[in-house]
Design a protein around this motif. Structure first.
Motif, PDB file in Angstrom:
ATOM      1  N   THR A 205       0.839  -1.206   0.000  1.00  0.00           N
ATOM      2  CA  THR A 205       0.000   0.000   0.000  1.00  0.00           C
ATOM      3  C   THR A 205       0.867   1.246   0.000  1.00  0.00           C
ATOM      4  O   THR A 205       0.600   2.218  -0.720  1.00  0.00           O
ATOM      5  CB  THR A 205      -0.921   0.004   1.231  1.00  0.00           C
ATOM      6  OG1 THR A 205      -1.745  -1.160   1.199  1.00  0.00           O
ATOM      7  CG2 THR A 205      -1.785   1.252   1.243  1.00  0.00           C
ATOM      8  N   ARG A 206       1.939   1.231   0.797  1.00  0.00           N
ATOM      9  CA  ARG A 206       2.834   2.387   0.885  1.00  0.00           C
ATOM     10  C   ARG A 206       3.525   2.626  -0.460  1.00  0.00           C
ATOM     11  O   ARG A 206       3.657   3.773  -0.912  1.00  0.00           O
ATOM     12  CB  ARG A 206       3.865   2.157   1.982  1.00  0.00           C
ATOM     13  CG  ARG A 206       4.742   3.397   2.248  1.00  0.00           C
ATOM     14  CD  ARG A 206       5.755   3.142   3.345  1.00  0.00           C
ATOM     15  NE  ARG A 206       5.078   2.848   4.598  1.00  0.00           N
ATOM     16  CZ  ARG A 206       5.017   1.636   5.155  1.00  0.00           C
ATOM     17  NH1 ARG A 206       5.561   0.589   4.531  1.00  0.00           N
ATOM     18  NH2 ARG A 206       4.407   1.445   6.314  1.00  0.00           N
ATOM     19  N   VAL A 207       3.964   1.560  -1.100  1.00  0.00           N
ATOM     20  CA  VAL A 207       4.611   1.694  -2.408  1.00  0.00           C
ATOM     21  C   VAL A 207       3.641   2.280  -3.429  1.00  0.00           C
ATOM     22  O   VAL A 207       3.988   3.166  -4.230  1.00  0.00           O
ATOM     23  CB  VAL A 207       5.149   0.335  -2.889  1.00  0.00           C
ATOM     24  CG1 VAL A 207       5.624   0.432  -4.346  1.00  0.00           C
ATOM     25  CG2 VAL A 207       6.278  -0.135  -2.001  1.00  0.00           C
ATOM     26  N   ALA A 208       2.403   1.793  -3.412  1.00  0.00           N
ATOM     27  CA  ALA A 208       1.401   2.297  -4.356  1.00  0.00           C
ATOM     28  C   ALA A 208       1.103   3.770  -4.109  1.00  0.00           C
ATOM     29  O   ALA A 208       0.958   4.556  -5.058  1.00  0.00           O
ATOM     30  CB  ALA A 208       0.129   1.469  -4.251  1.00  0.00           C
ATOM     31  N   LEU A 209       1.025   4.163  -2.843  1.00  0.00           N
ATOM     32  CA  LEU A 209       0.755   5.569  -2.529  1.00  0.00           C
ATOM     33  C   LEU A 209       1.938   6.447  -2.924  1.00  0.00           C
ATOM     34  O   LEU A 209       1.754   7.576  -3.413  1.00  0.00           O
ATOM     35  CB  LEU A 209       0.458   5.712  -1.034  1.00  0.00           C
ATOM     36  CG  LEU A 209      -0.883   5.160  -0.572  1.00  0.00           C
ATOM     37  CD1 LEU A 209      -1.013   5.253   0.945  1.00  0.00           C
ATOM     38  CD2 LEU A 209      -2.036   5.918  -1.239  1.00  0.00           C
ATOM     39  N   THR A 210       3.156   5.947  -2.704  1.00  0.00           N
ATOM     40  CA  THR A 210       4.348   6.726  -3.093  1.00  0.00           C
ATOM     41  C   THR A 210       4.387   6.956  -4.604  1.00  0.00           C
ATOM     42  O   THR A 210       4.657   8.062  -5.077  1.00  0.00           O
ATOM     43  CB  THR A 210       5.617   6.000  -2.634  1.00  0.00           C
ATOM     44  OG1 THR A 210       5.581   5.809  -1.210  1.00  0.00           O
ATOM     45  CG2 THR A 210       6.855   6.803  -2.999  1.00  0.00           C
ATOM     46  N   LYS A 211       4.113   5.897  -5.364  1.00  0.00           N
ATOM     47  CA  LYS A 211       4.069   6.038  -6.822  1.00  0.00           C
ATOM     48  C   LYS A 211       2.956   6.998  -7.245  1.00  0.00           C
ATOM     49  O   LYS A 211       3.136   7.794  -8.180  1.00  0.00           O
ATOM     50  CB  LYS A 211       3.845   4.672  -7.476  1.00  0.00           C
ATOM     51  CG  LYS A 211       5.046   3.747  -7.380  1.00  0.00           C
ATOM     52  CD  LYS A 211       4.768   2.434  -8.101  1.00  0.00           C
ATOM     53  CE  LYS A 211       5.977   1.522  -8.061  1.00  0.00           C
ATOM     54  NZ  LYS A 211       5.725   0.223  -8.761  1.00  0.00           N
ATOM     55  N   SER A 212       1.821   6.933  -6.562  1.00  0.00           N
ATOM     56  CA  SER A 212       0.700   7.818  -6.894  1.00  0.00           C
ATOM     57  C   SER A 212       1.066   9.276  -6.639  1.00  0.00           C
ATOM     58  O   SER A 212       0.756  10.169  -7.440  1.00  0.00           O
ATOM     59  CB  SER A 212      -0.532   7.433  -6.082  1.00  0.00           C
ATOM     60  OG  SER A 212      -0.948   6.116  -6.392  1.00  0.00           O
ATOM     61  N   ILE A 213       1.741   9.530  -5.502  1.00  0.00           N
ATOM     62  CA  ILE A 213       2.148  10.908  -5.176  1.00  0.00           C
ATOM     63  C   ILE A 213       3.154  11.424  -6.207  1.00  0.00           C
ATOM     64  O   ILE A 213       3.056  12.568  -6.675  1.00  0.00           O
ATOM     65  CB  ILE A 213       2.748  10.949  -3.755  1.00  0.00           C
ATOM     66  CG1 ILE A 213       1.656  10.657  -2.716  1.00  0.00           C
ATOM     67  CG2 ILE A 213       3.381  12.312  -3.481  1.00  0.00           C
ATOM     68  CD1 ILE A 213       2.181  10.496  -1.309  1.00  0.00           C
ATOM     69  N   SER A 214       4.137  10.591  -6.567  1.00  0.00           N
ATOM     70  CA  SER A 214       5.132  11.004  -7.566  1.00  0.00           C
ATOM     71  C   SER A 214       4.486  11.282  -8.910  1.00  0.00           C
ATOM     72  O   SER A 214       4.779  12.289  -9.581  1.00  0.00           O
ATOM     73  CB  SER A 214       6.188   9.913  -7.702  1.00  0.00           C
ATOM     74  OG  SER A 214       7.113  10.239  -8.720  1.00  0.00           O
ATOM     75  N   LYS A 215       3.583  10.385  -9.312  1.00  0.00           N
ATOM     76  CA  LYS A 215       2.907  10.568 -10.602  1.00  0.00           C
ATOM     77  C   LYS A 215       1.999  11.776 -10.586  1.00  0.00           C
ATOM     78  O   LYS A 215       1.881  12.517 -11.578  1.00  0.00           O
ATOM     79  CB  LYS A 215       2.091   9.305 -10.910  1.00  0.00           C
ATOM     80  CG  LYS A 215       1.869   9.049 -12.383  1.00  0.00           C
ATOM     81  CD  LYS A 215       3.162   8.676 -13.066  1.00  0.00           C
ATOM     82  CE  LYS A 215       2.922   8.286 -14.515  1.00  0.00           C
ATOM     83  NZ  LYS A 215       4.182   7.979 -15.222  1.00  0.00           N
ATOM     84  N   LEU A 216       1.357  12.010  -9.454  1.00  0.00           N
ATOM     85  CA  LEU A 216       0.475  13.167  -9.342  1.00  0.00           C
ATOM     86  C   LEU A 216       1.266  14.468  -9.389  1.00  0.00           C
ATOM     87  O   LEU A 216       0.822  15.458  -9.987  1.00  0.00           O
ATOM     88  CB  LEU A 216      -0.321  13.078  -8.037  1.00  0.00           C
ATOM     89  CG  LEU A 216      -1.423  14.121  -7.838  1.00  0.00           C
ATOM     90  CD1 LEU A 216      -2.445  14.025  -8.957  1.00  0.00           C
ATOM     91  CD2 LEU A 216      -2.094  13.955  -6.484  1.00  0.00           C
TER      92      LEU A 216
END
Length: 353
Positions: A205-216
């Motif tokens: 979940t943390r990895v997915a959120l980190t990728k989402s923040i970077s992409k956003l």
């Protein structure tokens, strides 16, 4: 002048008839009226050489019967010389000689010669006037044609600017669709993965959120740049370019404009502004430069934009969204653009007016 000459001759002949009533016979009056009728016919209805020949025959016959109409030979000589029918002068001179009019009226030959010279002078004046009028008419037609061409060029320029604007909007729309839309779709998928793994796998979940923040964050930057390019030009002319450079804070920018910068077409100004914005953005992101040099040379035929930073450059230039947008914009305007990363990063663009 021709009418005035004939009026003077008529007055002279009538005066002669009054002073010498025996000479102004009914035949002379009839011949005189016939001459006036022929003259009126030539002036108003049918001007032909045959009528001049008829006038000559009438005068000659009337003179043969004693009518004092010899002065009318000068009028005929005037008409023939004005039309440049010099062959017709030969019978007149022959008639003067045959009827021995010259000894009786020594001034007749002189008057005939003066009438010929006057006719030639008036013919030359009329010819010059016709040439001058023709020149004026031609100049007037050329002015009308030039004005019409100017209006067509202005209309074509407006159409080109409109087409360029539409193409630029389409490009930005494609850019938003291809980059922002794609990124948002990817972020949505990452958020869905994070939502499903929230209670099961916190690391995933943390990895997915980190990728989402970077992409956003990346999507937000693309969206901000796109919206900035859509802003209307608030300052006119070269001041708009200066404002872009003055707002740049990453490193010093040396701006060297030359030529007449006051009448850059709006479509070219917008293209130059977009290229400068994109080049400065790329410098701040990738080049690690400490100085940027921008030259803008403008002349009557084209403008040349030269941008060079002293950054690390790159051996292989990858055409991302920014460079692709530059090339598309310049190509749509009929210009050329060259990019090099050998020593720093170099952009040379030529746009034709």
């Amino acid at each position: 002048m021709n009418i005035a000459l004939k009026v003077l001759v008529l007055v002279y002949l009538l005066a002669m008839g009054v002073t010498q009533a025996s000479l102004l016979t009914p035949m002379a009056l009839a011949a005189l009226l016939l001459m006036l009728g022929l003259h009126t016919c030539r002036q108003r209805l049918y001007d032909h050489t045959y009528l001049l020949a008829v006038e000559f025959v009438v005068i000659t016959v009337a003179i043969a019967y004693g009518a004092p109409l010899s002065l009318w030979y000068a009028v005929l000589a005037f008409d023939l010389a004005f039309k440049k029918l010099f062959v017709g002068l030969i019978p007149i001179l022959g008639a003067i000689y045959v009827y021995s009019l010259y000894p009786k009226n020594p001034l007749l030959l002189l008057l005939t010669a003066l009438a010929v010279l006057l006719a030639l002078a008036l013919n030359e004046i009329e010819t010059q006037n016709l040439k001058h009028q023709h020149t004026l008419d031609k100049e007037r037609r050329l002015r009308y044609s030039l004005e019409e061409t100017k209006q067509k060029l202005l209309k074509s320029q407006e159409e080109v600017e409109h087409i360029t604007e539409v193409q630029e909007r389409n490009r930005i729309a494609h850019e938003i669709h291809d980059s922002v839309g794609h990124n948002i779709a990817g972020i949505l998928m990452q958020m869905q993965v994070a939502h499903k793994c929230l209670d099961q796998d916190k690391d995933k979940t943390r990895v997915a959120l980190t990728k989402s923040i970077s992409k956003l964050t990346e999507t937000l930057e693309i969206l901000r740049d796109t919206v900035h390019n859509l802003r209307p030009i608030e300052k006119a002319g070269i001041d708009y370019i200066r404002a872009i450079i003055d707002d740049y804070e990453y490193c010093p920018v040396e701006f060297l404009p030359s030529g007449d910068l006051s009448n850059i077409p709006p479509r070219l100004l917008q293209a130059v502004a977009s290229i400068v914005k994109e080049a400065l953005t790329n410098t701040s992101r990738y080049s690690k430069a400490t100085n940027v040099r921008i030259e803008l040379d403008v002349n009557d035929k084209f403008l040349r934009l030269y941008i060079l930073d002293n950054g690390v450059g790159c051996s292989h230039v990858r055409a991302g969204l920014g460079l692709s947008g530059m090339r598309e914009r310049v190509t749509n305007l009929g210009g050329t653009i060259t990019v090099s990363g050998d020593e720093g990063f170099l952009i040379v663009c030529v746009l034709y007016r």
